[in-house]
Design an enzyme around this catalytic site. Structure first.
Site, PDB file in Angstrom:
ATOM      1  N   ASP A  73      -5.258  -1.438   6.588  1.00  0.00           N
ATOM      2  CA  ASP A  73      -5.452  -2.779   6.025  1.00  0.00           C
ATOM      3  C   ASP A  73      -5.144  -3.802   7.122  1.00  0.00           C
ATOM      4  O   ASP A  73      -4.838  -4.952   6.848  1.00  0.00           O
ATOM      5  CB  ASP A  73      -4.495  -2.950   4.836  1.00  0.00           C
ATOM      6  CG  ASP A  73      -4.915  -4.065   3.887  1.00  0.00           C
ATOM      7  OD1 ASP A  73      -6.107  -4.432   3.886  1.00  0.00           O
ATOM      8  OD2 ASP A  73      -4.053  -4.570   3.147  1.00  0.00           O
ATOM      9  N   LYS A 117     -10.042  -1.975   6.453  1.00  0.00           N
ATOM     10  CA  LYS A 117     -10.516  -3.344   6.179  1.00  0.00           C
ATOM     11  C   LYS A 117     -11.320  -3.838   7.372  1.00  0.00           C
ATOM     12  O   LYS A 117     -10.944  -3.619   8.520  1.00  0.00           O
ATOM     13  CB  LYS A 117      -9.299  -4.241   5.967  1.00  0.00           C
ATOM     14  CG  LYS A 117      -9.645  -5.719   5.982  1.00  0.00           C
ATOM     15  CD  LYS A 117      -8.847  -6.532   5.030  1.00  0.00           C
ATOM     16  CE  LYS A 117      -7.418  -6.744   5.404  1.00  0.00           C
ATOM     17  NZ  LYS A 117      -6.661  -7.215   4.242  1.00  0.00           N
ATOM     18  N   TRP A 148       0.844  -1.209   0.000  1.00  0.00           N
ATOM     19  CA  TRP A 148       0.000   0.000   0.000  1.00  0.00           C
ATOM     20  C   TRP A 148       0.872   1.249   0.000  1.00  0.00           C
ATOM     21  O   TRP A 148       0.536   2.243  -0.637  1.00  0.00           O
ATOM     22  CB  TRP A 148      -0.944  -0.005   1.210  1.00  0.00           C
ATOM     23  CG  TRP A 148      -2.217  -0.773   0.975  1.00  0.00           C
ATOM     24  CD1 TRP A 148      -2.392  -1.815   0.114  1.00  0.00           C
ATOM     25  CD2 TRP A 148      -3.496  -0.545   1.603  1.00  0.00           C
ATOM     26  NE1 TRP A 148      -3.695  -2.260   0.163  1.00  0.00           N
ATOM     27  CE2 TRP A 148      -4.389  -1.505   1.071  1.00  0.00           C
ATOM     28  CE3 TRP A 148      -3.955   0.347   2.557  1.00  0.00           C
ATOM     29  CZ2 TRP A 148      -5.732  -1.573   1.471  1.00  0.00           C
ATOM     30  CZ3 TRP A 148      -5.295   0.275   2.954  1.00  0.00           C
ATOM     31  CH2 TRP A 148      -6.168  -0.670   2.408  1.00  0.00           C
TER      32      TRP A 148
HETATM   33  C1  LIG Z   1      -3.135  -7.730   5.181  1.00  0.00           C
HETATM   34  S1  LIG Z   1      -1.637  -7.246   5.942  1.00  0.00           S
HETATM   35  C2  LIG Z   1      -1.399  -5.633   5.283  1.00  0.00           C
HETATM   36  C3  LIG Z   1      -0.885  -5.618   3.866  1.00  0.00           C
HETATM   37  C4  LIG Z   1      -0.426  -4.238   3.464  1.00  0.00           C
HETATM   38  N1  LIG Z   1      -1.560  -3.347   3.284  1.00  0.00           N
HETATM   39  C5  LIG Z   1       0.353  -4.234   2.175  1.00  0.00           C
HETATM   40  O1  LIG Z   1      -0.094  -3.615   1.238  1.00  0.00           O
HETATM   41  O2  LIG Z   1       1.429  -4.819   2.114  1.00  0.00           O
HETATM   42  C6  LIG Z   1      -2.220  -6.881   7.581  1.00  0.00           C
HETATM   43  C7  LIG Z   1      -1.155  -6.333   8.511  1.00  0.00           C
HETATM   44  O3  LIG Z   1      -1.777  -5.832   9.688  1.00  0.00           O
HETATM   45  C8  LIG Z   1      -0.820  -5.917  10.712  1.00  0.00           C
HETATM   46  N2  LIG Z   1      -1.432  -5.747  12.038  1.00  0.00           N
HETATM   47  C9  LIG Z   1      -2.337  -6.558  12.639  1.00  0.00           C
HETATM   48  N3  LIG Z   1      -2.640  -6.105  13.868  1.00  0.00           N
HETATM   49  C10 LIG Z   1      -1.911  -4.970  14.056  1.00  0.00           C
HETATM   50  C11 LIG Z   1      -1.765  -4.055  15.138  1.00  0.00           C
HETATM   51  N4  LIG Z   1      -2.435  -4.224  16.293  1.00  0.00           N
HETATM   52  N5  LIG Z   1      -0.926  -3.006  14.994  1.00  0.00           N
HETATM   53  C12 LIG Z   1      -0.228  -2.842  13.848  1.00  0.00           C
HETATM   54  N6  LIG Z   1      -0.323  -3.677  12.786  1.00  0.00           N
HETATM   55  C13 LIG Z   1      -1.140  -4.734  12.882  1.00  0.00           C
HETATM   56  C14 LIG Z   1      -0.234  -7.303  10.503  1.00  0.00           C
HETATM   57  O4  LIG Z   1       1.017  -7.426  11.143  1.00  0.00           O
HETATM   58  C15 LIG Z   1      -0.157  -7.387   8.980  1.00  0.00           C
HETATM   59  O5  LIG Z   1       1.123  -7.078   8.518  1.00  0.00           O
END
Ligand SMILES: C[S@@+](CC[C@H](N)C(=O)[O-])C[C@H]1O[C@@H](n2cnc3c(N)ncnc32)[C@H](O)[C@@H]1O
Length: 251
Positions: free
Chosen positions: A152, A192, A82
């Site tokens: 996301d 999301k 992103w």
């Molecule tokens: C679907 S991936 C995101 C992909 C990203 N948008 C991309 O384009 O590469 C979801 C991400 O949310 C992060 N995530 C989940 N819970 C989180 C939190 N409490 N704080 C920060 N990041 C978090 C995960 O570590 C993961 O890397």
């Protein structure tokens, strides 16, 4: 469970791995291998197929502006697709900050912070990052420095749908709190969310802070997945307390 944002570059390695996996995991890998967005992401140098979801969101809602510099926050940014898309589609003077629990490989023109969005200290760190130029923090309004908050974020999924839904709503609420604290009036937010009973409550919450709130499922989201995005535009220039914003209202 695998993170959907990981692209396997070495197909041979994946096929070998596939042989060792349980049948459901093997099906997941196989689906990814034949997924057109995964292939496109590999061909075009994006770090994950998620790039195409953001491209669709921006095509429909024009959140990035080539004509003026914007401050952009990407919550749950790893591995960084992103941020790659935001960098391409916004003005070259824009400031982009990506935050994730995971470490992210450096990307020119983008800053990353490894932190948990469920902690208040992370919110304050984001605010300070964009607030460097404000010499005297005279009132709350001077802290509203961000144009776009995008999330996301998704946790590692369990096999319990309802639990996953509630966890995704928690992450969306964390994004909304960032908007409350640092998004400029007229700013945009999208996040999301996994389908479930609390989606409508979250939409009502967003409507307290934004003029336009819509649900949008990009084509790049798998048909079978329960994920989609809540897209909020035109942050209202109103005074509302955080307690009032997060309060559960009746329909
Ligand atoms: C679907 S991936 C995101 C992909 C990203 N948008 C991309 O384009 O590469 C979801 C991400 O949310 C992060 N995530 C989940 N819970 C989180 C939190 N409490 N704080 C920060 N990041 C978090 C995960 O570590 C993961 O890397």
């Amino acid at each position: 469970m695998f993170s959907s944002c990981h692209i396997y570059r070495n197909l041979q390695q994946v096929r070998q791995l596939n042989k060792k996996l349980s049948s459901s995991s093997a099906a997941w890998v196989s689906k990814r291998l034949h997924d057109p967005y995964t292939k496109l992401a590999q061909e075009n140098g994006y770090r994950s197929r998620a790039a195409y979801k953001l491209k669709e969101i921006n095509k429909k809602y024009h959140v990035f502006d080539k004509k003026k510099s914007q401050n952009i926050v990407d919550l749950g940014a790893a591995p960084g697709a992103w941020c790659q898309v935001a960098k391409e589609e916004c003005n070259s003077n824009s400031k982009i900050l990506g935050i994730d629990l995971l470490e992210i490989n450096p990307l020119r023109g983008v800053s990353f912070m490894q932190a948990n969005m469920l902690l208040k200290s992370t919110m304050l760190a984001i605010r300070d990052y964009f607030n460097n130029d404000v010499v005297q923090k005279t009132d709350d309004k001077s802290l509203l420095t961000v144009d776009v908050v995008m999330s996301d974020m998704l946790h590692n999924l369990t096999s319990i749908r309802f639990k996953d839904h509630l966890k995704s709503v928690d992450l969306c609420n964390a994004g909304l709190v960032v908007c409350f604290n640092i998004l400029k009036p007229k700013g945009s937010f999208f996040c999301k969310i996994l389908a479930g009973p609390d989606v409508d409550q979250f939409v009502r919450r967003c409507s307290k802070l934004f003029d336009n709130v819509e649900k949008f499922k990009p084509r790049a989201c798998n048909d079978s997945s329960r994920e989609f995005y809540i897209v909020c535009r035109n942050k209202k220039d109103i005074k509302i307390s955080l307690k009032e914003l997060l309060k559960n209202d009746q329909q």
